[in-house]
Write an enzyme that holds these catalytic residues in place. Structure first.
Site, PDB file in Angstrom:
ATOM      1  N   GLU A 172       0.825  -1.229   0.000  1.00  0.00           N
ATOM      2  CA  GLU A 172       0.000   0.000   0.000  1.00  0.00           C
ATOM      3  C   GLU A 172       0.856   1.275   0.000  1.00  0.00           C
ATOM      4  O   GLU A 172       0.623   2.192   0.799  1.00  0.00           O
ATOM      5  CB  GLU A 172      -0.952   0.007   1.207  1.00  0.00           C
ATOM      6  CG  GLU A 172      -2.002  -1.064   1.131  1.00  0.00           C
ATOM      7  CD  GLU A 172      -3.137  -0.943   2.151  1.00  0.00           C
ATOM      8  OE1 GLU A 172      -3.034  -0.126   3.080  1.00  0.00           O
ATOM      9  OE2 GLU A 172      -4.125  -1.676   1.997  1.00  0.00           O
ATOM     10  N   GLU A 291      -5.518  -7.962  -0.746  1.00  0.00           N
ATOM     11  CA  GLU A 291      -6.199  -7.734   0.542  1.00  0.00           C
ATOM     12  C   GLU A 291      -7.652  -7.448   0.220  1.00  0.00           C
ATOM     13  O   GLU A 291      -7.942  -6.534  -0.560  1.00  0.00           O
ATOM     14  CB  GLU A 291      -5.616  -6.543   1.306  1.00  0.00           C
ATOM     15  CG  GLU A 291      -4.286  -6.824   1.961  1.00  0.00           C
ATOM     16  CD  GLU A 291      -3.820  -5.691   2.865  1.00  0.00           C
ATOM     17  OE1 GLU A 291      -4.667  -5.038   3.506  1.00  0.00           O
ATOM     18  OE2 GLU A 291      -2.604  -5.478   2.914  1.00  0.00           O
TER      19      GLU A 291
END
Ligand code: AHR
Length: 496
Positions: A172, A291
């Site tokens: 991320e 995710e």
């Protein structure tokens, strides 16, 4: 009300990559310590793994297992987690304000992966770590012997290389909360350097570069474009993340979120095609949805602040029936996009936004466990295009939505069909028609029914929401028909 699911054996999306049924284990809260690993538990084996948790995980047959983070990895130094345990440091994890004792590290994770038949998917630290640290880890894991880090592994008691072929280039990195977050072009340079050094060390690696981690970030798709333009030939997949929730307590709207998951996949896949064409490269970048889950309740305050403790209670989401329907929706979406989604990881597997919760020596299986189990059993084969014809409703956020959400996988002479009924009030009759062949018989099926959207399992009442075998399927003239109660999920395999 009747919905027909139309299929044709020649209308194929593509083979379903088993890695779409992957998971994610992060050093976060009680995922590792008190989750999979708890030497003091009455369930612990000789290495400290919790056998009750392992048995439950085994039922979910996870494939690619992402480790060790998550936000955690952006401050993690893998060397802290190898070698004699009494020499490993205790460090502060800044991502979750917690304490990390490093009792579990690379070699322990590999041991667990072997036990559960997982394909390890390691994420390197591109927040505070360097490309060189990343390639050293590849050498430690994959090179047989004769150089510094390979020999270090042997010195630690692991003669044979671990053969980790799937690696994520950070986590991320587009998120302003991420340790070491930088603009897209700065990340892309870092990722490219790491990718090249990692592949020079082991040319057989498959690499996942960080894409946008949420479609509502202002950099959505712009980030992906910049990153792909820099790294294009050095990586194999771009990552997507997505967490959804019912913040407005509007169940029909929440259940329609699957439509936006389809969109997120299609937009990112389109971007990959655009960059491929614009840069005149033949290399296809596919998607790693590494995710995904429902996560909105335990998302702020004490639920995300470890207050300097070891194994604090963080992100311990309690799941109900409507969450389980959304989880089936995610998996249906991945199967429907089998041509581009090659990896997907449920975030996460134990205690932290997870299908399994522990409390002392007790263990609870949550509602979201079941749709995963129902689908993963039937995951082998080729995804078929699904045309759903039936009643719709108007969702506030996502517009016109089919009550039945579905996907299908063909494997030789069998077809497995998955369906979730998003109607919270009415029973729906579902028909399955395969245009070019007759359905001969039902091999087996399961259904999950509850007592309303908020129905949930608790330690006190652990079996309220669970799947059960289902045989009330009528097959007539080659067409299968059965009834789905409100907010139910079906998974069935048919002989054709
Ligand atoms: O899965 C929980 C967290 O969600 C991960 O650490 C991070 O990558 C994401 O924001």
């Amino acid at each position: 009300m009747t919905t027909t699911i139309h299929l044709h054996t020649r209308f194929q999306v593509g083979p379903v990559d088993p890695r779409v049924f992957g998971g994610f284990l992060e050093h976060l809260g009680r995922a590792v310590y008190q989750g999979v690993y708890q030497p003091g538990s009455k369930h612990a084996d000789s290495k400290g793994w919790r056998t009750d948790v392992i048995e439950a995980l085994d039922r979910l047959q996870f494939t690619a297992m992402r480790y060790p983070g998550g936000n955690f990895v952006s401050g993690y130094h893998w060397m802290d987690g190898v070698g004699p345990r009494n020499e490993r440091p205790t460090v502060r994890d800044l991502a979750w304000s917690s304490l990390e004792i490093n009792e579990v590290g690379t070699n322990e994770f590999m041991d667990l992966s072997r036990k559960l038949n997982w394909t390890p998917m390691l994420a390197v630290n591109l927040g505070t770590g360097t490309p060189e640290e990343a390639r050293n880890w590849v050498e430690y894991c994959n090179i047989p012997c004769g150089s510094k880090y390979a020999d270090l592994r042997i010195g630690h008691g692991f003669e044979h290389p671990h053969q980790v072929k799937l690696w994520c280039l950070g986590n991320e990195m587009d998120g302003p909360w991420q340790i070491g977050h930088v603009p897209a072009d700065a990340y892309a340079i870092r990722a490219q350097q790491a990718a090249r050094m990692m592949k020079m060390t082991d040319p057989d690696l498959e690499l996942v570069v960080c894409g946008s981690c949420a479609p509502d970030l202002p950099t959505y798709l712009h980030w992906d474009r910049t990153v792909l333009e820099h790294v294009r030939d050095d990586v194999d997949y771009i990552s997507l993340h997505r967490y959804v929730g019912n913040e407005k307590d509007d169940t029909p709207d929440f259940l329609a979120v699957t439509k936006s998951i389809d969109e997120q996949i299609e937009e990112t896949a389109a971007l990959c095609r655009f960059v491929q064409r614009a840069r005149k490269t033949r290399k296809r970048i596919n998607l790693s949805f590494d995710e995904w889950n429902v996560w909105y309740r335990a998302r702020s305050g004490d639920d995300v602040d470890g207050r300097g403790k070891l194994a604090p209670h963080l992100l311990e989401e309690h799941y109900n029936l409507e969450d389980a329907v959304v989880v089936m929706g995610f998996l249906n979406s991945f199967v429907r996009h089998a041509d581009v989604v090659k990896i997907a990881n449920l975030a996460q597997i134990v205690n932290v936004i997870a299908p399994i919760l522990t409390r002392g020596d007790e263990m609870l299986i949550q509602s979201i466990f079941y749709p995963i189990e129902m689908m993963t059993k039937r995951r082998t084969g080729t995804s078929l295009q699904v045309a759903v014809e039936g009643p719709t409703y108007e969702s506030k956020s996502y517009g016109k939505t089919q009550f039945i959400d579905s996907s299908a996988i063909m494997n030789g002479n069998t077809i497995s069909v998955f369906a979730a009924n998003r109607d919270i009030e009415k029973v729906t009759t579902v028909r399955i028609k395969v245009a070019d062949v007759a359905i001969e018989s039902l091999i087996d099926a399961e259904i999950l029914v509850g007592q309303g959207p908020k129905d949930a399992n608790t330690f006190e009442a652990p079996n309220r929401v669970q799947s059960q075998p289902f045989d009330k399927v009528c097959i007539k003239n080659g067409v299968a028909e059965f009834e789905m109660p409100p907010l139910s999920m079906f998974a069935g395999t048919f002989q054709i």
